[in-house]
Design a protein around this motif. Structure first.
Motif, PDB file in Angstrom:
ATOM      1  N   GLU A 191     -32.463  30.996 -60.776  1.00  0.00           N
ATOM      2  CA  GLU A 191     -32.223  31.662 -62.039  1.00  0.00           C
ATOM      3  C   GLU A 191     -32.805  30.790 -63.147  1.00  0.00           C
ATOM      4  OE1 GLU A 191     -28.269  32.959 -62.638  1.00  0.00           O
ATOM      5  OE2 GLU A 191     -27.990  33.593 -60.571  1.00  0.00           O
ATOM      6  N   ASP A 207     -36.167  36.479 -64.551  1.00  0.00           N
ATOM      7  CA  ASP A 207     -36.591  35.616 -63.469  1.00  0.00           C
ATOM      8  C   ASP A 207     -35.473  35.386 -62.465  1.00  0.00           C
ATOM      9  OD1 ASP A 207     -39.111  35.317 -64.592  1.00  0.00           O
ATOM     10  OD2 ASP A 207     -38.484  33.645 -65.833  1.00  0.00           O
ATOM     11  N   GLN A 221     -34.329  36.740 -58.893  1.00  0.00           N
ATOM     12  CA  GLN A 221     -34.827  37.545 -57.795  1.00  0.00           C
ATOM     13  C   GLN A 221     -33.948  37.376 -56.577  1.00  0.00           C
ATOM     14  OE1 GLN A 221     -38.915  36.540 -57.099  1.00  0.00           O
ATOM     15  NE2 GLN A 221     -39.637  37.708 -58.867  1.00  0.00           N
ATOM     16  N   ASP A 264     -33.839  36.340 -53.175  1.00  0.00           N
ATOM     17  CA  ASP A 264     -34.619  35.615 -52.178  1.00  0.00           C
ATOM     18  C   ASP A 264     -33.720  34.841 -51.214  1.00  0.00           C
ATOM     19  OD1 ASP A 264     -33.786  33.707 -53.942  1.00  0.00           O
ATOM     20  OD2 ASP A 264     -35.788  33.145 -54.624  1.00  0.00           O
ATOM     21  N   ARG A 292     -33.111  47.152 -53.353  1.00  0.00           N
ATOM     22  CA  ARG A 292     -32.676  45.758 -53.238  1.00  0.00           C
ATOM     23  C   ARG A 292     -33.067  45.158 -51.890  1.00  0.00           C
ATOM     24  NH1 ARG A 292     -32.273  44.573 -58.465  1.00  0.00           N
ATOM     25  NH2 ARG A 292     -30.384  45.332 -59.482  1.00  0.00           N
ATOM     26  N   GLU A 346     -36.642  44.332 -52.029  1.00  0.00           N
ATOM     27  CA  GLU A 346     -36.850  43.100 -52.803  1.00  0.00           C
ATOM     28  C   GLU A 346     -36.562  41.868 -51.964  1.00  0.00           C
ATOM     29  OE1 GLU A 346     -35.647  44.986 -57.185  1.00  0.00           O
ATOM     30  OE2 GLU A 346     -34.304  43.561 -56.188  1.00  0.00           O
ATOM     31  N   TYR A 347     -35.488  41.939 -51.192  1.00  0.00           N
ATOM     32  CA  TYR A 347     -35.114  40.813 -50.331  1.00  0.00           C
ATOM     33  C   TYR A 347     -36.254  40.436 -49.388  1.00  0.00           C
ATOM     34  CZ  TYR A 347     -32.790  38.429 -46.430  1.00  0.00           C
ATOM     35  OH  TYR A 347     -32.455  37.556 -45.433  1.00  0.00           O
ATOM     36  N   ASN A 387     -39.594  39.195 -51.210  1.00  0.00           N
ATOM     37  CA  ASN A 387     -39.526  37.838 -51.753  1.00  0.00           C
ATOM     38  C   ASN A 387     -39.454  36.767 -50.684  1.00  0.00           C
ATOM     39  OD1 ASN A 387     -39.496  38.988 -54.308  1.00  0.00           O
ATOM     40  ND2 ASN A 387     -37.281  39.000 -54.441  1.00  0.00           N
ATOM     41  N   ASN A 424     -38.220  44.025 -58.110  1.00  0.00           N
ATOM     42  CA  ASN A 424     -38.204  42.771 -58.866  1.00  0.00           C
ATOM     43  C   ASN A 424     -38.369  42.951 -60.367  1.00  0.00           C
ATOM     44  OD1 ASN A 424     -37.811  41.090 -56.590  1.00  0.00           O
ATOM     45  ND2 ASN A 424     -39.994  41.228 -56.097  1.00  0.00           N
ATOM     46  N   ARG A 451     -39.533  43.168 -67.258  1.00  0.00           N
ATOM     47  CA  ARG A 451     -38.481  42.306 -66.740  1.00  0.00           C
ATOM     48  C   ARG A 451     -37.195  42.589 -67.500  1.00  0.00           C
ATOM     49  NH1 ARG A 451     -41.574  42.304 -63.426  1.00  0.00           N
ATOM     50  NH2 ARG A 451     -42.626  40.592 -62.333  1.00  0.00           N
TER      51      ARG A 451
END
Length: 218
Positions: A25, A32, A34, A36, A77, A80-81, A84, A116, A137
């Motif tokens: 973070e 920013d 994400q 991961d 989501r 995204e996982y 990343n 993201n 963002r």
């Protein structure tokens, strides 16, 4: 479902060669944050669920029919996982499959929402046209309505802080920055930056008052 099981099983060690990262973070203002790590993935799901309806304490299979927008978010989501964390041909293939699935479901609901962009606690009010540029963002706990557009201009896209509210039909254009707790009224067109706590309305948008807290419900 089976991809979620695979994701959970291989958390910590992955024969696909995926590095086990941690949630970073480095600044909510620019989105920013994400997914991961598996713990980050679970946290995003929990905060999305609470933002959509605080009375929902857990996700159930039948909720996919009752809450289609929330179901879309959960698939986004998971995409995204994997996007990343991808570090090998198998992982990349899974990531592409999940991204395609999220995009396909989004198209049925009228969404063009790339991975993201949004931080945890996203709440999409209803299905309907929603267009978000992949360079945008957005921080945590954003409430956004159908008809909203986060558009790019001259290669730059919108940045929103935490606890922002974007009303129906609002247009946010170009490399503008809205601080934490900003409220964008229905059909407003925002073409410049505003500080935290601003309540915006009109075409072009202007500050109509300062709000001490974000508006997170209809």
């Amino acid at each position: 479902m089976w991809l979620e099981i695979i994701s959970r099983y291989y958390n910590g060690y992955c024969p696909f060669g995926i590095e086990c990262a941690t949630l970073h973070e480095t600044g909510n203002m620019r989105g920013d944050v994400q997914i991961d790590s598996w713990s980050a993935y679970r946290r995003f799901l929990t905060e999305d669920l609470a933002a959509y309806d605080p009375s929902l304490t857990a996700w159930r299979p039948w909720h996919a029919i009752k809450y289609p927008t929330l179901s879309f978010q959960r698939k986004l989501r998971l995409a995204e996982y994997w996007l990343n964390r991808r570090r090998g041909p198998v992982a990349k293939t899974i990531a592409l499959m999940l991204r395609w699935r999220a995009r396909h479901i989004g198209m049925k609901l009228g969404f063009s929402v790339p991975p993201n962009v949004f931080g945890p606690g996203l709440s999409i009010a209803h299905w309907g046209t929603l267009i978000v540029n992949d360079r945008a963002r957005v921080g945590s706990r954003c409430r956004i309505h159908p008809g909203a557009v986060l558009a790019v201009k001259d290669g730059l896209a919108t940045q929103l802080g935490d606890d922002c509210y974007v009303g129906p039909g609002a247009k946010l254009i170009g490399g503008i920055i809205l601080g934490d707790g900003c409220v964008v009224g229905a059909n407003a067109v925002v073409t410049k930056s505003f500080p935290a706590g601003s309540v915006l309305a009109g075409v072009p948008a202007r500050v109509i008052r300062k709000e001490a807290r974000a508006i997170t419900s209809d």
